[in-house]
Design an enzyme around this catalytic site. Sequence first.
Site, PDB file in Angstrom:
ATOM      1  N   ASP A  28       1.006   2.483 -16.567  1.00  0.00           N
ATOM      2  CA  ASP A  28       2.336   2.822 -17.078  1.00  0.00           C
ATOM      3  C   ASP A  28       2.324   3.090 -18.589  1.00  0.00           C
ATOM      4  O   ASP A  28       3.105   2.482 -19.350  1.00  0.00           O
ATOM      5  CB  ASP A  28       3.325   1.670 -16.802  1.00  0.00           C
ATOM      6  CG  ASP A  28       3.312   1.228 -15.351  1.00  0.00           C
ATOM      7  OD1 ASP A  28       3.161   2.080 -14.465  1.00  0.00           O
ATOM      8  OD2 ASP A  28       3.474   0.008 -15.105  1.00  0.00           O
ATOM      9  N   GLU A 235      11.190   6.560  -9.927  1.00  0.00           N
ATOM     10  CA  GLU A 235      10.997   5.623 -11.041  1.00  0.00           C
ATOM     11  C   GLU A 235      10.285   6.343 -12.187  1.00  0.00           C
ATOM     12  O   GLU A 235      10.053   7.557 -12.114  1.00  0.00           O
ATOM     13  CB  GLU A 235      10.168   4.404 -10.591  1.00  0.00           C
ATOM     14  CG  GLU A 235       8.754   4.755 -10.150  1.00  0.00           C
ATOM     15  CD  GLU A 235       7.978   3.577  -9.576  1.00  0.00           C
ATOM     16  OE1 GLU A 235       8.526   2.476  -9.434  1.00  0.00           O
ATOM     17  OE2 GLU A 235       6.790   3.782  -9.249  1.00  0.00           O
TER      18      GLU A 235
HETATM   19  O1  FUB Z   1       3.667  -1.285 -12.987  1.00  0.00           O
HETATM   20  C1  FUB Z   1       4.661  -1.692 -12.090  1.00  0.00           C
HETATM   21  C2  FUB Z   1       5.439  -0.522 -11.610  1.00  0.00           C
HETATM   22  O2  FUB Z   1       4.588   0.398 -10.949  1.00  0.00           O
HETATM   23  C3  FUB Z   1       6.089   0.315 -12.681  1.00  0.00           C
HETATM   24  O3  FUB Z   1       7.211  -0.282 -13.246  1.00  0.00           O
HETATM   25  C4  FUB Z   1       6.335   1.556 -11.919  1.00  0.00           C
HETATM   26  O4  FUB Z   1       6.688   2.657 -12.697  1.00  0.00           O
HETATM   27  C5  FUB Z   1       5.021   1.719 -11.207  1.00  0.00           C
HETATM   28  O5  FUB Z   1       4.061   2.348 -12.021  1.00  0.00           O
END
Ligand code: FUB
Length: 332
Positions: A28, A235
């Site tokens: 991320d 997301e």
């Molecule tokens: O790293 C945990 C979660 O996985 C992140 O918040 C999302 O964007 C995905 O990458």
Amino acid sequence: MTRILIVCLFACLQGIAQPLVKHIYTADPSAHVFNNRIYIYPSHDTATGVPEDDLGSHFDMKDYHILSLDHVGGKVTDHGVALRLKDVPWAKKQLWAPDAAYANHTYYLYFPAKDSSGIFHIGVATSNKPEGPFKALPKPIAGSYSIDPCVFKDDDGNFYMYFGGIWGGQLQKWDHNKYTASAGNKDANELAALPRVAKLRKDMTGFEGQVKELVLLNEQGKPFYEKDNDKRFFEASWVHKYKGKYYFSYSTGDTHNLCYAIGDSPYGPFTYKGVIMTPVTGWTTHHSIVEKDGKWYLFYHDVELSGKTYLRNVKVTELHYRADGSIETIHP
Ligand code: FUB
């Protein structure tokens, strides 16, 4: 030896990216240029034995490390632990994808975590150095929820936070900024959940006004349905500005695309334009886009080092725009 050199030369010519660090697992990556240096604010993946599920419980992170490099291709420094879960008074588990910003002679780290009720909120921590260490405020941002904050500074000095993530990120449980624990994932024929946007106050630790839905439209100017899951928002929001236009980019989650949409205002609406990056190895895909020394870069992650969904490694590759402002798709 000759064979290794040929393989390396081929990889360089093809632009095949390598993990930026190998001694820890990172994911991320939110990249920013502060003081003419690239700082990466990633998640720090660790194996804690939590079994994998659709809620992402296996992403059980307990601290953040910040990375920096002078230029892409240069030596990457790991600045060590910048913030620990145990030092965040309100947070109980899962330090997920963070972001950072600089204002008021202070560096702000924004991060999602679950509170004692198991609900995600977004916290703030401050430092006088971009690499930390950071000290967390006692409470999360009032009115914040879900995951994956991205903080964008507009040319007029205003800051906006974009956030949200469905499934384990709980966005589907929030309607008109109210939480319903029993709300499930959207059905295929329901309108897709929208990312959220809020302007940040000048003190950078709270929202100015209400959290709003960020309108994301398809190529025909119509809203996405949940069944449009190769293009709808899941997301990993990111916003950058290129030639006066606002670019909102995001992950489609269960179809693993990184897509982008363009708008004329930080509040949108944003119209879908295409795929920035096709699926990487691993379930999640997440990114940031930053300019350094006249070139644009995409920071992202995959699971090259471990082969495991929850032990990821950050990478970077150059991003190219066409003359009409569209982005060339990267096939990792
Ligand atoms: O790293 C945990 C979660 O996985 C992140 O918040 C999302 O964007 C995905 O990458």
